[in-house]
Design a protein around this motif. Structure first.
Motif, PDB file in Angstrom:
ATOM      1  N   GLU A  63       0.827  -1.214   0.000  1.00 33.69           N
ATOM      2  CA  GLU A  63       0.000   0.000   0.000  1.00 33.69           C
ATOM      3  C   GLU A  63       0.857   1.257   0.000  1.00 33.69           C
ATOM      4  O   GLU A  63       0.517   2.264  -0.624  1.00 33.69           O
ATOM      5  CB  GLU A  63      -0.901  -0.017   1.240  1.00 33.69           C
ATOM      6  N   LEU A  64       2.003   1.164   0.688  1.00 36.61           N
ATOM      7  CA  LEU A  64       2.911   2.315   0.779  1.00 36.61           C
ATOM      8  C   LEU A  64       3.464   2.700  -0.590  1.00 36.61           C
ATOM      9  O   LEU A  64       3.628   3.885  -0.896  1.00 36.61           O
ATOM     10  CB  LEU A  64       4.058   1.956   1.733  1.00 36.61           C
ATOM     11  N   GLY A 270      -0.250   0.052  12.331  1.00 33.99           N
ATOM     12  CA  GLY A 270       0.516  -0.877  11.508  1.00 33.99           C
ATOM     13  C   GLY A 270       1.118  -0.187  10.297  1.00 33.99           C
ATOM     14  O   GLY A 270       2.298  -0.373   9.968  1.00 33.99           O
ATOM     15  N   TYR A 271       0.314   0.626   9.627  1.00 27.70           N
ATOM     16  CA  TYR A 271       0.795   1.356   8.452  1.00 27.70           C
ATOM     17  C   TYR A 271       1.861   2.373   8.847  1.00 27.70           C
ATOM     18  O   TYR A 271       2.862   2.548   8.141  1.00 27.70           O
ATOM     19  CB  TYR A 271      -0.381   2.053   7.781  1.00 27.70           C
ATOM     20  N   ALA A 272       1.667   3.047   9.996  1.00 27.28           N
ATOM     21  CA  ALA A 272       2.662   4.013  10.476  1.00 27.28           C
ATOM     22  C   ALA A 272       3.994   3.314  10.772  1.00 27.28           C
ATOM     23  O   ALA A 272       5.069   3.854  10.475  1.00 27.28           O
ATOM     24  CB  ALA A 272       2.143   4.712  11.734  1.00 27.28           C
ATOM     25  N   CYS A 273       3.931   2.104  11.335  1.00 33.80           N
ATOM     26  CA  CYS A 273       5.172   1.356  11.612  1.00 33.80           C
ATOM     27  C   CYS A 273       5.880   0.990  10.309  1.00 33.80           C
ATOM     28  O   CYS A 273       7.120   1.017  10.238  1.00 33.80           O
ATOM     29  CB  CYS A 273       4.860   0.100  12.415  1.00 33.80           C
ATOM     30  N   ALA A 274       5.105   0.642   9.282  1.00 34.53           N
ATOM     31  CA  ALA A 274       5.714   0.316   7.983  1.00 34.53           C
ATOM     32  C   ALA A 274       6.444   1.533   7.410  1.00 34.53           C
ATOM     33  O   ALA A 274       7.572   1.415   6.897  1.00 34.53           O
ATOM     34  CB  ALA A 274       4.642  -0.174   7.015  1.00 34.53           C
ATOM     35  N   ILE A 278      10.535   1.905   6.666  1.00 34.66           N
ATOM     36  CA  ILE A 278      11.077   2.338   5.368  1.00 34.66           C
ATOM     37  C   ILE A 278      11.999   3.535   5.572  1.00 34.66           C
ATOM     38  O   ILE A 278      13.082   3.616   4.967  1.00 34.66           O
ATOM     39  CB  ILE A 278       9.923   2.701   4.409  1.00 34.66           C
ATOM     40  N   LEU A 279      11.581   4.454   6.448  1.00 33.67           N
ATOM     41  CA  LEU A 279      12.434   5.608   6.756  1.00 33.67           C
ATOM     42  C   LEU A 279      13.750   5.150   7.386  1.00 33.67           C
ATOM     43  O   LEU A 279      14.820   5.673   7.058  1.00 33.67           O
ATOM     44  CB  LEU A 279      11.689   6.555   7.703  1.00 33.67           C
ATOM     45  N   MET A 284      19.587   4.295   6.917  1.00 36.62           N
ATOM     46  CA  MET A 284      20.718   3.371   6.998  1.00 36.62           C
ATOM     47  C   MET A 284      21.503   3.364   5.681  1.00 36.62           C
ATOM     48  O   MET A 284      22.742   3.383   5.691  1.00 36.62           O
ATOM     49  CB  MET A 284      20.225   1.955   7.328  1.00 36.62           C
ATOM     50  N   VAL A 285      20.801   3.354   4.558  1.00 34.60           N
ATOM     51  CA  VAL A 285      21.483   3.376   3.251  1.00 34.60           C
ATOM     52  C   VAL A 285      22.262   4.672   3.078  1.00 34.60           C
ATOM     53  O   VAL A 285      23.414   4.667   2.614  1.00 34.60           O
ATOM     54  CB  VAL A 285      20.449   3.192   2.119  1.00 34.60           C
TER      55      VAL A 285
END
Length: 300
Positions: A63-64, A270-274, A278-279, A284-285
């Motif tokens: 969804e993100l 749940g969506y906020a944790c996803a 990702i952030l 990290m990258v």
């Protein structure tokens, strides 16, 4: 038997030491590692604080990918990061200037470091007053004498991001300057004396001695500044107000603000944790890329 008696004696003699060491470990596990693992698990579930989490697998991440607001928030956050090179360069120039100043050195340190100890909310409120489109906005008041403006610095989608970027540069200036000053004072003075005897100019001393030996400090400043830019929240939240998500056309919406909106306002934890994970991966990258580019181990 002897070993058990030895352990008891060690525990009796150093029990308080173990207790003091255990407290930070408990804090780290309960308040950092625990929530970190919980957020990772919840990122694969649908959870609204009230009902039992429902396992959705990679549904939140799929969804993100199709969420336009997320990409808008990520684009705005990346745009704000364009001010980092300017802020870091200004901090370094200020540090070099103050390091070569004989008078009022402590005064300049205190003045420029002051924003670093102020509350981000207080600074954001002060900047909303400075940039206010109303008559009491100081910047528009000054521009009035040059027959310019008034401009809606925090309401115009074209101006709000440059305004946030300017505030970010100002807010990080003093902190980074102090770090660069510490790095400058660790450089041996005999290197500069030898360079002067060899006839090196000021620019040659800066690029040949100062900048290479400041690379570890520069790496730390770059990494922490990038992380801080990705976590921009207070200033964007106050600039955009409570009427809309990120102000007009979501022009001030950042990734962390979107995490807050989904988790706290929409109860879509749940969506906020996803989004948060990702952030985390993006940060990290970016940190790995910065480490590869600056390579402090090749210099020392």
């Amino acid at each position: 038997m002897v070993s058990r008696m030895h352990r008891r004696r060690v525990l009796r003699d150093h029990g308080y030491s173990y207790l003091f060491v255990a407290l930070p470990i408990v804090y780290f596990v309960v308040f950092l590692i625990g929530p970190l693992i919980a957020s990772l698990v919840l990122s694969f579930a649908r959870y609204d604080f009230l009902s039992t989490p429902e396992w959705v697998g990679l549904g939140n991440y799929v969804e993100l990918v199709h969420d336009e607001l997320f990409w808008t928030a990520l684009g705005n956050t990346v745009f704000l990061m364009m001010g980092l090179p300017i802020g870091i360069a200004l901090s370094l120039l200020l540090a070099v200037a103050i390091d070569n100043t004989d008078r009022f050195k402590q005064f300049f340190k205190a003045v420029y470091f002051l924003p670093g100890v102020c509350s981000a909310v207080a600074m954001s409120v002060m900047w909303t007053w400075l940039l206010s489109p109303q008559e009491y906005g100081l910047l528009n008041y000054l521009l009035h004498f040059a027959r310019l403006g008034p401009y809606n610095w925090i309401g115009d989608p074209r101006l709000v991001k440059p305004s946030l970027m300017t505030m970010g540069i100002w807010g990080g200036l003093g902190w980074n300057m102090i770090l660069f000053l510490a790095g400058l004072q660790a450089i041996p003075s005999d290197l500069y004396e030898a360079a002067e005897l060899d006839g090196a100019s000021a620019s040659q001393r800066f690029f040949g001695i100062t900048l290479p030996l400041l690379t570890p400090t520069l790496l730390f400043v770059v990494v922490t500044s990038v992380i801080g830019a990705f976590q921009t929240f207070e200033s964007a939240y106050i600039f955009s107000g409570s009427n809309a998500l990120g102000g007009v056309l979501h022009s001030a919406l950042t990734v962390v603000m979107y995490v807050y909106y989904q988790g706290i306002n929409q109860f879509n934890m749940g969506y906020a944790c996803a989004i948060a994970w990702i952030l985390f991966l993006i940060i990290m990258v970016m940190t790995v890329i910065n480490l590869k580019i600056l390579k402090p181990h090749d210099i020392y």
